[in-house]
Enzyme design. Sequence first.
Site, PDB file in Angstrom:
ATOM      1  N   HIS A   1       0.866  -1.175   0.000  1.00  0.00           N
ATOM      2  CA  HIS A   1       0.000   0.000   0.000  1.00  0.00           C
ATOM      3  C   HIS A   1       0.908   1.232   0.000  1.00  0.00           C
ATOM      4  O   HIS A   1       2.132   1.096  -0.032  1.00  0.00           O
ATOM      5  CB  HIS A   1      -0.952  -0.007   1.203  1.00  0.00           C
TER       6      HIS A   1
ATOM      7  N   HIS B 246       1.296   3.931   2.224  1.00  0.00           N
ATOM      8  CA  HIS B 246       1.726   4.680   3.391  1.00  0.00           C
ATOM      9  C   HIS B 246       3.239   4.865   3.318  1.00  0.00           C
ATOM     10  O   HIS B 246       3.961   4.006   2.788  1.00  0.00           O
ATOM     11  CB  HIS B 246       1.328   3.967   4.679  1.00  0.00           C
TER      12      HIS B 246
ATOM     13  N   ASP C 289       5.788   4.626   5.225  1.00  0.00           N
ATOM     14  CA  ASP C 289       6.772   3.673   5.748  1.00  0.00           C
ATOM     15  C   ASP C 289       6.951   2.465   4.843  1.00  0.00           C
ATOM     16  O   ASP C 289       7.823   1.626   5.089  1.00  0.00           O
ATOM     17  CB  ASP C 289       6.412   3.229   7.170  1.00  0.00           C
TER      18      ASP C 289
ATOM     19  N   ASP D 221       0.160  -4.749   7.702  1.00  0.00           N
ATOM     20  CA  ASP D 221      -0.827  -3.668   7.780  1.00  0.00           C
ATOM     21  C   ASP D 221      -2.231  -4.172   7.467  1.00  0.00           C
ATOM     22  O   ASP D 221      -2.866  -3.753   6.500  1.00  0.00           O
ATOM     23  CB  ASP D 221      -0.446  -2.526   6.846  1.00  0.00           C
TER      24      ASP D 221
ATOM     25  N   HIS E 206       7.247  -5.864  10.937  1.00  0.00           N
ATOM     26  CA  HIS E 206       6.449  -4.641  11.061  1.00  0.00           C
ATOM     27  C   HIS E 206       6.054  -4.372  12.509  1.00  0.00           C
ATOM     28  O   HIS E 206       4.883  -4.271  12.849  1.00  0.00           O
ATOM     29  CB  HIS E 206       5.211  -4.722  10.161  1.00  0.00           C
TER      30      HIS E 206
END
Length: 308
Positions: A61, A63, A65, A208, A269
């Site tokens: 995705h 984001h 980070d 995530d 993560h």
Amino acid sequence: MLDVCLLGTGGMMPMPKRWLTSLMLRCEGSNLLIDCGEGTQIALKEVGWSPKPIDIICFTHYHADHISGLPGMLLSMGNSERTEPLVIVGPKGLYNVVRSLRCIAPELPFEIRFIELDQNTEEYHIGPYILSAFKVQHNIPCYGYSVRIPRKGKFDPEAAKKNEIPVRYWNALQHGECVEDKETGRIYKPEMVMGAERRGLKVTYTTDTRPCENIAKAASESDLFICEGMYGEPGSEDKARAYKHMTMREAAELAQRAEVKPQELWYTHYSPSMLNPRQYLNDMKKIFPNAKCGKDGMQVNLCFKEED
């Protein structure tokens, strides 16, 4: 054979001893990178791997980070005199996101080809990899990935003899080529001498997300399941649900449900607040015995298993 390396295991922000989440796979001289957060280039240098042979970059995705390291990575690839096309895969909107990031990397000596994902599951055969993308549950569109290395069936010399195939054609047939005998006009096909496809190698990666059925299906029969463990402390479930992330316990339960074989789970993560995920590992092993805390630079070499 498939080399797997966790380049970074951090979430949200890089830490002094933890780069942001990224994963590199190597097979037959081709590299596949999943996510490219800030610091990925340095993490790559620390393990002694090069950016030049990266042929595929997948994004879960958009984001920061997970994607903020892309412009620098593209520049490094260009500076290494790479000229071969690069494939970039990610959720819908990929082209616009990459185009915006490339305002600081406008000139590259190689072509970029885009694959934008918008279905629940999608599959592509790129180089030596069969790449399967599956939707997960985050607060923006997000995908996990399974990467498979297929394995051909065994060559059956008895079948070749039975079909009266000259020995001079055996090698070509083993390599998947059809052969025509110009003297007789007969056409020989690989399926005449090759057995059923054998079990290959499979790595599944997701981050995530909340636990969901798509992940359980994708991770089934994986040799290695790499999954986020954002939070480890008891009582963190409400926080995980609120921010659409997963706890270490939920990841262990998901691996158990998916029947990951040969049962290896690597956590990644981690929240910046979780400085020592290993303190929770013993409890996770009660759910999934071969759970391991991933760390930056962690590697494994997966090889085809010999069959009985």
